[in-house]
Design an enzyme around this catalytic site. Structure first.
Site, PDB file in Angstrom:
ATOM      1  N   PRO A  49       0.808  -1.215   0.000  1.00  0.00           N
ATOM      2  CG  PRO A  49       0.082  -0.951   2.194  1.00  0.00           C
ATOM      3  CD  PRO A  49       0.789  -1.916   1.294  1.00  0.00           C
ATOM      4  CG  ASP A  88       0.966   2.304   5.025  1.00  0.00           C
ATOM      5  OD1 ASP A  88       0.268   1.983   6.001  1.00  0.00           O
ATOM      6  OD2 ASP A  88       2.209   2.333   5.047  1.00  0.00           O
ATOM      7  CD  GLN A 568       9.014  -0.633   1.164  1.00  0.00           C
ATOM      8  OE1 GLN A 568       8.772  -1.131   2.263  1.00  0.00           O
ATOM      9  NE2 GLN A 568       8.885   0.660   0.941  1.00  0.00           N
ATOM     10  CD1 TRP A 572       4.326  -4.166   3.740  1.00  0.00           C
ATOM     11  CD2 TRP A 572       4.640  -4.807   1.624  1.00  0.00           C
ATOM     12  NE1 TRP A 572       3.148  -4.717   3.294  1.00  0.00           N
ATOM     13  CE2 TRP A 572       3.312  -5.116   2.009  1.00  0.00           C
ATOM     14  CE3 TRP A 572       5.065  -5.124   0.338  1.00  0.00           C
ATOM     15  CZ2 TRP A 572       2.406  -5.732   1.130  1.00  0.00           C
ATOM     16  CZ3 TRP A 572       4.160  -5.726  -0.533  1.00  0.00           C
ATOM     17  CH2 TRP A 572       2.854  -6.031  -0.141  1.00  0.00           C
ATOM     18  CE  LYS A 605      17.733  10.096  -1.888  1.00  0.00           C
ATOM     19  NZ  LYS A 605      17.513   9.481  -0.594  1.00  0.00           N
ATOM     20  CE  LYS A 608       8.078  16.056  -1.509  1.00  0.00           C
ATOM     21  NZ  LYS A 608       7.347  15.948  -0.256  1.00  0.00           N
TER      22      LYS A 608
END
Length: 1025
Positions: A49, A88, A568, A572, A605, A608
């Site tokens: 999610p 999520d 992850q 996750w 990478k 922001k």
RNA sequence: GGGCUCGUAGCUUAGCACGGUUGGAGCGCUCGGCUGAUAACCGAGAGGUCUGGAGUUCAAAUCUCCGCGGGCCCA
């Protein structure tokens, strides 16, 4: 009747994709693609999610299209693939966003603002960018059911999570302990590891060497000191132990030290390898191993700290001690270091916490009481100096974490926390990991396996607001704990009344008081919420509200496939395995594909702060989703990082999508003119032309390779193979070679073979490609198949994936073509060497080679003849004398090597007729160019006029039939050169189109005039239909 | 600081698990050719210390070790 809709030569992919999206919407294609496999074997997928409180970036798009490719593929392979979306929604990042909105930044401020209002804001904010997510998801063509997603803040979801925690509780795996967490004393909040990572800065701190006095039985003995090193003097107040490495060598040394103004001698213990920290001369008295120091008692530095729960002030051994810096003796304070805490817990030592939650010393340490710890450093150093136990002081440059919000130095601070005893499940975790296929493989025993080997207990609780509340209640009177596993149980045990639709979040749940089983006292919920990784780790069962509803879960566990990015592994991928191992002792997924990250065009990478994040919405204004998808699939192994730029996507569109489109466009164009119908003709493959059989063979080989690669999740291998086939085999070779067969006007068997072959291959290719580029394939399918073939489905995505027909794979034919292609190259090379352009026909080529190759090449000698533009292809044995073979002078021939045993000789002396023919081909070529200038229909007839010298005239007259045939001219006549020659623009409004040409050293004037024929009207009306 | 991973022409990359012709392609560049599906294609050319160093070996882009740089995870 007309079977196919005509197309434009240039495709507008963006528009096409919009139309396809509407089509899918209108016809519920996605739902049907799933439903029509109902009852088939399941391919179970769990959506990792995403959180919708930030905009989707290219990395999210990558995982979405990879998921989509695999799921579409499996669906077409006949599996029932349910695709439930998920969101999520809990966690600190959400809270931080809201704090920012509210302009606050600490827990007290939140409490002041009101938890109820605050959590409502959180709830509102988690879907802030839902629209953007839904749009982007649809726009890239990711088929997932977003109408009925699982959402981690829903009561049903939370109830399942609660159930699972109760299972863990019942097994005795849920316990209360301390966790050392990075903590901002100003904001009074713990920080997530991600936030900590953001705030590292290089700073100078004090670096002090402290002498800990060893307790000796005889007070008269010469004092002995353990020399320890620290960069955080304030943590000395929490000292519980000194750690040494068991197997490293330590020494006792005699050194001179300054004490006030006097110089005296001291005996110190430190690691031999660290002797150079000593100042001045030293004498080694004794050598021993670290473990010989174990349990050695020393006097506490300060006698005012309260110590609870065990022994203190002795030497312990630990493997984490290094000899890179310091003295090899490590000051250990369980309240202020994670490793310290762990080792003290292991050794059953005591615990001391002289610092309050706001980072100030408590009243346990009177001289420092109320002081901020960092400000106490100086005072502590002075105290040590006065007492003569400071060996030396330096400054030390190191990187230290600061709060990214307020800039305060972070403290590591032990807080009470609830844990899941994952360490005790280590062997089960490893055993379950054995059953999982990892892509790439090295993760299984590498990053992930290693992580499991050293697994630590899972710190589950968070002292925060917006999350699944920890479902543990403690009795105010007797301390008894109870874990609630369902809403029903909550209602039964509550002293106050609980509605069944109670919002399970804080603050409402905090008001529910349970009755204690043991003493009937009031039980209060612990105030914590849980780690949101536990939420998402529960997805395999919580998305189905298991065990309160059982059926869906039973059918959908374990998952066959999950995929997310590499970060992850400990996120996750682990939380899924952790939860599932604790509750079911089974792996929650059987195949896991870990993807690399999307980097910017320079390989850095996207973030922001760097401002190099590509905005997906803007991107989709200009780039096609299929082009984006194809770029991502073909860019390289998806398990590696991928560089990303709009430029790269555009190149993919140009190279691949346009070529695919043009192949399709070519077919549609001629099939329309010829009114070809795939239904009316049927010719067995074995009766077709060799090049047809070759293409079909290549297609089946491709199909086999693609399926093999997809089954191994090597998506880039699969897509690159398709790309090679489309560009090289289909477009650049088959269609180019077969073009003339489509131009035949009358009924013709070979033409039918070509149409059938190209049609079948395009349709199969379309299906092969459908999971990769779902839009353009759907568009092609709608035109080529839907409503044309009777037994076909309404959408390419409702079709079965092609399976290879081994009987159609002709290895020897593919080998022949490979050889022919090499010979063609050699022939062109020879021409280039001789300076004779290809349009000039020549008498012959002679190929000398072995018997095998000769047989291979003879099968397709016609292609060689055409491509090299010679009248004849001869073969000779490599061993024969070349001069004999060529019946003439070797000098007339140009030689080109193919390989060691294979050579090609090109006759370079054209006869007069051949030269005429070459001239005529030039004229045809020029005339065709002029037709194109006028945008004439392919079927439109013209008249030609020419003016030239006698030699050219003779050639034209000799080949007039040929010229007329090639250029669709009804007549070709000598005429007067017009002055000035008219332009193509003039000609478009009905005038003659004239042009002067230079062909070799000849001047040739050509003029063409279109004839507005019945044929043309027919074509126009066709098009309008 | 530790672990994992990647590093091949200006750019994107194949080859590496199992060492062995002259390290292949594509984009871009130069020249020539071809072309009524193609902003396509074909041929020739320029462009490579295969990230640096060391080792193993008769032989290393490929195996081992140590650096350097990017990425991820953990500190």
């Amino acid at each position: 009747m007309l079977y196919f809709k005509r197309e434009t030569q240039k495709a507008d992919f963006a528009k096409l994709e919009e139309e396809i999206l509407e089509l899918w919407d209108r016809e519920k294609t996605f739902e049907r693609s799933v439903d029509q496999r109902d009852g088939c074997d399941k391919f179970v997928f769990v959506e990792g999610p995403p959180t919708a409180n930030g905009l989707p970036h290219p990395g999210h798009i990558l995982t979405r299209v990879v998921k989509d490719l695999v799921l579409r593929y499996k669906t077409m392979r006949g599996f029932y693939v349910r695709r439930k979306a998920g969101w999520d929604t809990h966690g600190l990042p959400v809270e931080i966003e809201v704090e920012k909105d509210l302009g606050i930044s600490s827990k007290q401020e939140i409490e002041k603002y009101g938890i109820e209002k605050f959590n409502q804001k959180c709830k509102d904010s988690v879907f802030r960018y839902e629209k953007e997510w839904v749009n982007a998801t649809k726009r890239v063509g990711f088929w997932i059911d977003m109408d009925d997603p699982y959402i981690t803040f829903k009561n049903d979801y939370i109830e399942s999570v609660w159930w699972s925690l109760k299972e863990i509780w019942n097994r005795g795996l849920l316990y209360k302990g301390h966790k050392v967490v990075p903590f901002c004393p100003r904001c009074e909040t713990t920080l997530s590891s991600h936030e900590v990572a953001q705030g590292y800065q290089d700073v100078e701190d004090p670096s002090i060497y402290v002498k800990f006095k060893v307790k000796q039985e005889n007070d008269e003995s010469e004092p002995l000191y353990l020399l320890a090193w620290t960069t955080t003097p304030w943590t000395l107040l929490g000292n519980i132990a000194l750690a040494v490495h068991p197997s490293h060598t330590y020494v006792k040394v005699r050194v001179s030290v300054k004490d006030e103004d006097r110089v005296k001698e001291n005996v110190l213990i430190l690691a031999e390898a660290r002797l150079d920290v000593l100042e001045g001369e030293y004498e080694i008295i004794e050598r021993f191993k670290g473990k010989d120091l174990e349990d050695l008692k020393y006097e506490p530095l300060f006698d005012f700290a309260k110590i609870e729960g065990g022994e203190a002030h002795k030497v312990i051994t630990a493997d984490f001690v290094t000899l890179d810096e310091g003295t090899g003796i490590v000051h250990t304070a369980p309240a202020f270091g994670e490793v310290d805490y762990e080792v003290c817990r292991e050794k059953k030592l005591g615990f001391s916490q002289p610092v309050s939650i706001d980072g100030h010393f408590t009243d346990e340490v009177p001289p420092l009481e109320g002081m901020f710890v960092k400000d106490a450093d100086r005072l502590i150093i002075d105290m040590l100096t006065q007492r003569g136990i400071l060996y030396k002081e330096e400054r030390y440059l190191h990187s230290y974490p600061f709060c990214w919000r307020c800039g305060s130095p972070l403290l590591y601070y032990a807080r009470e926390s609830w844990f899941i005893a994952m360490k005790s499940l280590r062997d089960n975790l490893l055993a379950n990991n054995e059953q999982i296929n990892w892509y790439p493989e090295y993760l299984k025993y590498g990053r992930f396996g290693n992580f499991l080997e050293d697994i630590e207990d899972w710190a589950l609780s968070r002292e925060r607001f917006w999350g699944t509340p920890l479902n543990i209640w403690l009795c105010n009177d007797c301390g008894q704990g109870h874990c609630v596993g369902s809403i029903k149980e909550l209602q039964e045990k509550a002293k106050n009344s609980v509605p069944s639709d109670i919002d399970l979040h804080r603050p409402y749940i905090d008001d529910v008081v349970l009755e204690c089983d043991s003493c009937s006292g009031d039980m209060q919920r612990v105030k914590d919420v849980i780690d949101c990784w536990y939420d998402s780790g529960s997805a395999p069962f919580a998305q189905w509200h298991y065990p309160f509803e059982v059926e869906e879960f039973r059918q959908n566990f374990p998952a066959h496939f999950i995929t997310e990015a590499i970060d992850q592994t400990r996120g996750w991928f682990y939380s899924l395995l952790g939860v599932s191992t604790a509750i079911f002792d089974a792996p929650p997924y059987l195949n896991v594909l870990s993807l690399g990250h999307i980097l910017d065009e320079k390989g850095v990478k996207m973030s922001k702060s760097k401002g190099n994040v590509v905005d997906m919405n803007t991107l989709f204004d200009t780039e096609a989703a299929d082009a984006l998808r194809w770029y991502l699939f073909t860019a390289g192994p998806l398990t590696d990082d991928i560089r990303f730029s709009a430029q790269a996507i555009r190149e993919k569109q140009k190279k691949f999508l346009n070529t695919l489109w043009n192949s399709y466009f070519f077919f549609v164009t001629y099939a329309t003119i010829d009114q070809f119908s795939p239904n009316e003709k049927s010719i067995p493959v074995e009766q077709r032309n060799a090049i047809d059989r070759w293409l079909i063979s290549r297609l089946n080989t491709l199909t086999k390779d693609v399926i093999d690669a997809l089954e191994r999740f090597e998506l880039h291998v699969a897509s690159r193979k398709i790309e090679e086939f489309t560009i090289n085999d289909l477009s650049n070779w088959y269609i180019r070679r077969s073009r003339r067969r489509f131009w035949i006007v009358e009924e013709n068997f070979d033409k039918d073979c070509a149409y059938l072959t190209l049609y079948e291959v395009l349709v199969s290719l379309c299906k092969l490609l459908a999971p990769f580029v779902p839009f353009v394939t759907e568009h092609i399918y709608q035109n080529l198949v839907r409503g044309v073939l009777e037994d076909e489905r309404d959408s390419v995505h409702l079709c079965d994936y092609p399976s290879p027909d081994e009987s159609l794979i002709a290895v020897e034919l593919e080998g022949s073509m490979e050889l022919i292609s090499k010979l063609v190259d050699a022939g062109r090379r020879a021409r280039s060497d001789a300076g004779i352009k290809i349009r000039q026909p020549l008498k012959e080529v002679v190929v000398t080679c072995g018997k095998d190759k000769r047989e291979k090449a003879e099968r397709m000698a016609g292609i060689l003849k055409d491509e090299v533009n010679v009248k004849e292809v001869k073969f000779g044995d490599a061993s024969e004398g070349i001069a004999d073979l060529l019946e003439g002078e070797l000098a007339n021939y140009k030689r080109a090597e193919v390989d060691e045993e294979t050579c090609l000789f090109l006759d370079c002396c054209p006869s007069k007729t051949l030269i005429e023919e070459g001239l005529v081909r030039d004229i045809v070529r020029r005339t065709q160019g002029m037709r194109k200038d006028l945008d004439l229909e392919y079927t439109e007839k013209i008249e030609i006029m020419y003016a030239c010298d006698e030699e050219v005239k003779e050639a034209i007259q000799n080949f007039s039939d040929y010229i007329c045939n090639e250029t669709l001219a009804v007549s070709i006549e000598e005429g007067e050169e017009g002055t000035p020659p008219s332009s193509a623009e003039d000609a478009k409004s009905g005038h003659i189109y004239e042009k002067r040409w230079k062909i070799g050293d000849k001047d040739v004037y050509l003029a063409i005039k279109p004839i507005l024929s019945v044929e043309r009207d027919k074509n126009i009306s066709k098009r309008e239909k």
